[in-house]
Design an enzyme around this catalytic site. Structure first.
Site, mmCIF file in Angstrom:
data_model
loop_
_atom_site.group_PDB
_atom_site.id
_atom_site.type_symbol
_atom_site.label_atom_id
_atom_site.label_comp_id
_atom_site.label_asym_id
_atom_site.label_seq_id
_atom_site.Cartn_x
_atom_site.Cartn_y
_atom_site.Cartn_z
ATOM 1 N N LYS A 160 3.763 -25.104 12.070
ATOM 2 C CA LYS A 160 4.041 -25.456 10.677
ATOM 3 C C LYS A 160 2.749 -25.384 9.866
ATOM 4 C CE LYS A 160 8.324 -26.593 11.717
ATOM 5 N NZ LYS A 160 9.492 -25.822 11.257
ATOM 6 N N HIS B 37 16.414 -17.846 18.623
ATOM 7 C CA HIS B 37 16.593 -18.828 17.554
ATOM 8 C C HIS B 37 17.942 -18.560 16.906
ATOM 9 C CE1 HIS B 37 16.122 -21.097 13.882
ATOM 10 N NE2 HIS B 37 14.971 -21.597 14.303
#
EC number: 4.1.1.39
Length: 488
Positions: free
Chosen positions: A179, A297
């Site tokens: 992140k 994902h």
């Protein structure tokens, strides 16, 4: 078998009289149908248009997802049409829901190309979902026969081999997503990878939408990320990895990126669900050939899986992806920020991990399933989880899972390495308590507080996130059977 002369004559006569025969009368409804071991079974939730009989609607779904069109065609008589017609064989009202029905439909195995998710889905979730006779349609579950499953390779690596390669046993894998997911330079990105792995994580990962943007091209990301992996592995004396996202615009680009990920020493690469079923299967074949773990994902799944009455349940995606051959798939956290009823998520995990599953309506499993020795897919739990929830995560999800703490690692006040250490200590203290026979679920908060006495990063994490939870009513709790599911 082909139709009798009498049957052909009757259908031909009715066609010339009216042009259209109800689907149920055309042979797409058979309440006495005897299911074959080789049949592919599907359960649809249907919402018929006002005035449409549910049996006729179910027969229409069977017809439009197999051989039918809107009128009888004479070329039916040139085929074994009785065999190739899908058969709706059971229709049940959805309990406690008005005007919705569960339609059970059987498809002969010869309707589908061997080993092709694309061909399977072209029928099962094809044009039928736009059919006007139903207001809404949802694919709830499927049963794949062993004969059909044997035409798929299954996971490229699988849980057992992955544990052996990683030398990690008796606990969940620990990971984190870099992140911010977009905007970092290659060098800063690699530093995040290094700090997280050095602090005690097994994996770092790219997020779903980091590919090759102007702020950081893919080759730069791969090189800096693997530099971080190698330094952290050498420092910790453990095998570690980073999911390198090879998702791209074309298969040629994806193969190029995957080949480079292997060249620079990665043990795992990553793709997104949005690349499509054929691309997923192609990458799974590549991963098995090159001894790479393949992470998927599930980006995009909620566009069709969250609505109760239309689309497709995520458990079906779990089944298709196990067949397609991925090794990891995001499958829910229960306690995190993303949608997930506890029992439904248990059903997802069982679908990915068990060799055989039985009917279990609270978990949304409508069919028993023998997985024909296909390898196990490792579920991934990510999205809004932190160290203070470790006892809940271990209780709900078990050992065979990757627990990914993105913000719960990188958002730590003392830095990324401290965040990773907090998660590693929290997990190991909880696993130790469980192995000692303690009631780690009831005693979880105290176990964490005790561990934090000798781990400053864990104490900081517990203080920071102690009041963080995502208590919203799930949209995917079973409405067709009573369950003890609470809003957690």
């Amino acid at each position: 078998m082909s139709q009798s002369v009498e049957s052909r004559t009757r259908i031909k006569s009715e066609r010339y009289e009216s042009g259209v025969i109800p689907y149920a009368k055309m042979g797409y409804w058979d309440a006495d149908y005897v299911i074959k071991e080789t049949d592919i079974l599907a359960l649809f939730r249907i919402t018929p248009q006002p005035g449409v009989d549910p049996i006729e609607a179910s027969a229409a779904i069977a017809g439009e997802s197999s051989t039918a069109t809107w009128t009888v065609v004479w070329t039916d008589l040139l085929t074994a049409c009785d065999l190739y017609r899908a058969k709706a064989y059971r229709v049940d009202p959805v309990p406690n829901v008005a005007d919705q029905y569960f339609a059970y439909i059987a498809y002969d195995i010869d309707l589908f190309e061997e080993g092709s998710i694309a061909n399977l889905t072209a029928s099962i979730i094809g044009n039928v979902f736009g059919f006007k006779a139903v207001k809404a349609l949802r694919l709830e579950d499927m049963r794949m026969p062993v004969a059909y499953l044997k035409t798929f390779q299954g996971p490229a690596t699988g849980l057992i081999v992955e544990r052996e390669r990683m030398d990690k046993f008796g606990r969940p894998f620990l990971g984190a997503t870099v992140k911010p997911k977009l905007g970092l330079s290659g060098k800063n990105y690699g530093r995040v990878v290094y700090e997280g792995l050095k602090g005690g994580l097994d994996f770092l990962k790219d997020d779903e939408n980091i590919n090759s943007q102007p702020f950081m091209r893919w080759r730069e990301r791969f090189l800096y990320s693997m530099e971080g992996v190698n330094k952290a592995s050498a420092s910790a004396g453990e095998i570690k990895g980073h999911y390198l996202n090879v998702t791209a615009a074309t298969m040629e680009d994806m193969y190029e990126r995957a080949e480079f990920s292997k060249e620079v020493g990665s043990i795992i690469c990553m793709i997104d669900l949005v690349i499509g079923y054929t691309a997923i299967q192609s990458m799974a074949i590549w991963a098995r050939k090159h001894d790479m773990i393949l992470h998927l994902h599930r980006a995009g799944n909620s566009t069709y899986s969250r609505q109760k009455n239309h689309g497709m349940n995520f458990r079906v995606i779990c089944k298709w992806m196990r067949m397609a051959g991925v090794d990891h798939i995001h499958a829910g956290t229960v306690v995190g920020k993303l949608e997930g009823d506890p029992l439904m998520i248990k059903g997802f995990y069982n679908t990915l991990l068990e060799s055989d599953t039985d009917i279990n309506l609270p978990q949304g499993l409508f069919f028993a399933q023998n997985w024909a020795s296909l390898r196990k897919v490792v579920p991934v739990a990510s999205g809004g989880i932190h160290a203070g929830q470790m006892h809940q995560l271990l209780d709900y999800l078990g050992d065979d899972v990757v627990l990914q703490f993105g913000g719960g690692t990188i958002g730590h006040p003392d830095g990324i390495q401290a965040g990773a250490t907090a998660n590693r200590v929290a997990l190991e203290s909880m696993v130790m308590a469980r192995n000692e026979g303690r009631n780690y679920v009831a005693e979880g908060p105290q176990i964490l507080r005790d561990a934090a006495k000798t781990c400053g990063p864990l104490q900081t994490a517990l203080d920071l996130w102690k009041d963080i939870s995502f208590n919203y009513t799930s949209t995917d709790t079973a409405d067709f059977v009573e369950t003890p599911t609470a809003n957690i």
